[in-house]
Design a protein around this motif. Structure first.
Motif, PDB file in Angstrom:
ATOM      1  N   GLU A 109     117.108  -3.997  72.280  1.00 54.47           N
ATOM      2  CA  GLU A 109     117.904  -4.888  71.447  1.00 54.47           C
ATOM      3  C   GLU A 109     117.049  -6.078  71.015  1.00 54.47           C
ATOM      4  N   GLY A 110     116.934  -6.265  69.713  1.00 57.10           N
ATOM      5  CA  GLY A 110     116.103  -7.347  69.204  1.00 57.10           C
ATOM      6  C   GLY A 110     115.999  -7.283  67.701  1.00 57.10           C
ATOM      7  N   GLU A 111     114.972  -7.912  67.172  1.00 60.58           N
ATOM      8  CA  GLU A 111     114.809  -7.976  65.718  1.00 60.58           C
ATOM      9  C   GLU A 111     114.697  -6.586  65.097  1.00 60.58           C
ATOM     10  N   VAL A 112     113.928  -5.710  65.756  1.00 55.74           N
ATOM     11  CA  VAL A 112     113.686  -4.384  65.171  1.00 55.74           C
ATOM     12  C   VAL A 112     114.967  -3.562  65.149  1.00 55.74           C
ATOM     13  N   SER A 113     115.727  -3.575  66.240  1.00 42.17           N
ATOM     14  CA  SER A 113     116.971  -2.791  66.273  1.00 42.17           C
ATOM     15  C   SER A 113     117.963  -3.304  65.227  1.00 42.17           C
ATOM     16  N   THR A 114     118.022  -4.617  65.057  1.00 43.74           N
ATOM     17  CA  THR A 114     118.925  -5.198  64.064  1.00 43.74           C
ATOM     18  C   THR A 114     118.512  -4.783  62.659  1.00 43.74           C
ATOM     19  N   LYS A 115     117.212  -4.860  62.398  1.00 46.40           N
ATOM     20  CA  LYS A 115     116.674  -4.493  61.081  1.00 46.40           C
ATOM     21  C   LYS A 115     116.933  -3.025  60.749  1.00 46.40           C
ATOM     22  N   GLU A 146     109.956   1.836  63.369  1.00 50.97           N
ATOM     23  CA  GLU A 146     110.339   1.609  61.979  1.00 50.97           C
ATOM     24  C   GLU A 146     110.329   2.881  61.134  1.00 50.97           C
ATOM     25  N   GLU A 147     109.674   3.928  61.628  1.00 46.96           N
ATOM     26  CA  GLU A 147     109.693   5.211  60.912  1.00 46.96           C
ATOM     27  C   GLU A 147     110.799   6.127  61.430  1.00 46.96           C
ATOM     28  N   PHE A 148     111.603   5.632  62.378  1.00 46.86           N
ATOM     29  CA  PHE A 148     112.671   6.441  62.987  1.00 46.86           C
ATOM     30  C   PHE A 148     112.114   7.736  63.598  1.00 46.86           C
TER      31      PHE A 148
END
Length: 418
Positions: A195-201, A271-273
């Motif tokens: 949980e953090g910036e990346v998950s939110t994005k 970020e590439e899932f």
């Protein structure tokens, strides 16, 4: 088995007279017969002379999964141990990540018998509870007598604190090792990544660091009350390191490990899932990675693990939400650790952990059993599917530039070379 290692540079910081020295090593009938500047080979001796040959005591991995029984399509014990040998590991602890789970004496006996002829030695974990369901303790004492080196409901948190207390109290009678996976399931909820910036994005549900840290706090309080031996596998946050450091200062008998991928990758890789990066605990932030590396260096974290988890293609090449957790790790461990820490520290870390499981630490000395790993720490390589010995190919290290290759292992009177 008679083998002569020619011009091998020895990496062994416990022996100042041999460390970083170039020596010939003669292995006769599975034992180190002689270490000298120059040894002439006998006619029946196999000579191993390789580019930039280095040698150390055999490496150890405390968290390895295969698939047998139940998931042989992921990995068999035979090929899994061969992969471990080729990856430099002469001893591994096997997770109870199979079906049916090993929760009885006979299950442990099966795993020991299935691995008895391999160059890499297998030490199984039994489950802590029957069927790993978290309700009733399994046959801990009987499994210990059969060869189980600890008790772990693989990647399943112990929700019932009283059950953990009872397990810690009961296992003191025979010095058993109790595992507790660090995750509060209610806090984690339906999260699948950090949980953090990346998950939110990315719009992915997150697992907060709090989920890990709350569970560790609870477990440490229970350990302080009950006594016993507690192992917390694969911690992943900076606060977890602090909590365990404080517990050790208080004299609690707690150990912990960290997965190598949590040192090498951060959640920015998501970020590439790409579901190859879906692991549990999840990849965290750069701040966490730095704290974990520091914790390793100062001894707060007791050892590293590959957390090797083979999964077949149907379990990984699906939508990110539906993919299983886990990555291969054995075959990339040295290349990653060598790149992160340098050769001497990497070998020290890859060799640690045996004492937690009551195993003897190998010695690179004349007269001792040959339990050795041979490698080239300078050669760079990039893992590719076609080069993996594992049956499954779910490696998050594919395409990553790593440093150092393993030539093979010598153990149990056998040599396994790549």
């Amino acid at each position: 088995m008679n083998i002569l290692l020619k011009s091998a540079i020895i990496i062994d910081q416990t022996q100042k007279d041999l460390h970083l020295k170039k020596r010939d090593i003669w292995i006769k009938n599975g034992k180190i017969a002689k270490i000298a500047s120059k040894i002439e080979a006998e006619s029946s001796t196999k000579v191993i002379q390789l580019e930039n040959l280095h040698v150390s005591i055999g490496w150890f991995d405390s968290s390895v999964s295969f698939g047998e029984p139940g998931f042989e399509d992921r990995e068999t014990i035979e090929n899994g141990l061969l992969t471990a040998s080729k990856s430099g590991f002469t001893q591994i602890v096997l997770n109870p990540n199979v079906q049916p789970v090993p929760d009885s004496n006979s299950d442990i006996v099966f795993l020991k018998n299935a691995s008895k002829d391999a160059a890499t030695e297998l030490y199984p974990l039994g489950t802590m509870t029957m069927k790993a369901e978290g309700n009733d303790l399994a046959e801990l004492y009987d499994m210990k007598n059969a060869g189980a080196v600890g008790f772990y409901d693989f990647k399943s948190p112990v929700d019932n604190g009283n059950l953990l207390k009872i397990a810690l109290q009961y296992t003191q009678n025979f010095k058993g090792l109790v595992y507790s996976f660090p995750m509060d399931k209610k806090i984690a909820g339906k999260g699948i990544v950090n949980e953090g910036e990346v998950s939110t994005k990315l719009g992915l549900k997150g697992i907060p660091s709090l989920a890990e840290e709350l569970q560790i706090i609870r477990d440490l309080f229970i350990l302080e009350y009950a006594g016993g031996r507690l192992h917390i596998p694969t911690i992943s946050t900076s606060n977890s390191v602090k909590l365990i450091a404080d517990a050790k200062k208080k004299g609690l008998n707690v150990t912990c490990s960290v997965a190598i991928h949590n040192l090498f990758f951060t959640d920015s890789c998501l970020e590439e899932f790409d579901s190859l990066f879906k692991v549990l605990p999840p990849l965290r932030t750069e701040k966490d990675t730095k704290a974990l590396m520091k914790g390793l260096k100062d001894g707060t974290i007791d050892f590293v693990t590959s957390d090797h988890t083979p999964l077949n293609i149907e379990e990984k090449r699906v939508e990110f939400d539906n993919a299983e957790y886990g990555s291969l790790g054995l075959e990339s461990s040295f290349g990653v650790m060598n790149k992160l820490f340098g050769t001497e520290t990497a070998i020290e870390l890859l060799s640690k952990g045996r004492e937690v499981y009551g195993l003897d630490i190998p010695e690179l000395k004349e007269g001792e059993k040959a339990n050795l790993t041979i490698f080239n720490p300078e050669k760079k390589f990039t893992p590719a599917e076609e080069n993996l010995s594992s049956t499954s190919k779910n490696s998050m290290y594919l395409g990553k530039s790593l440093k150092g290759i393993v030539y093979g292992t010598i153990n149990n009177g056998k040599a396994v070379l790549n």
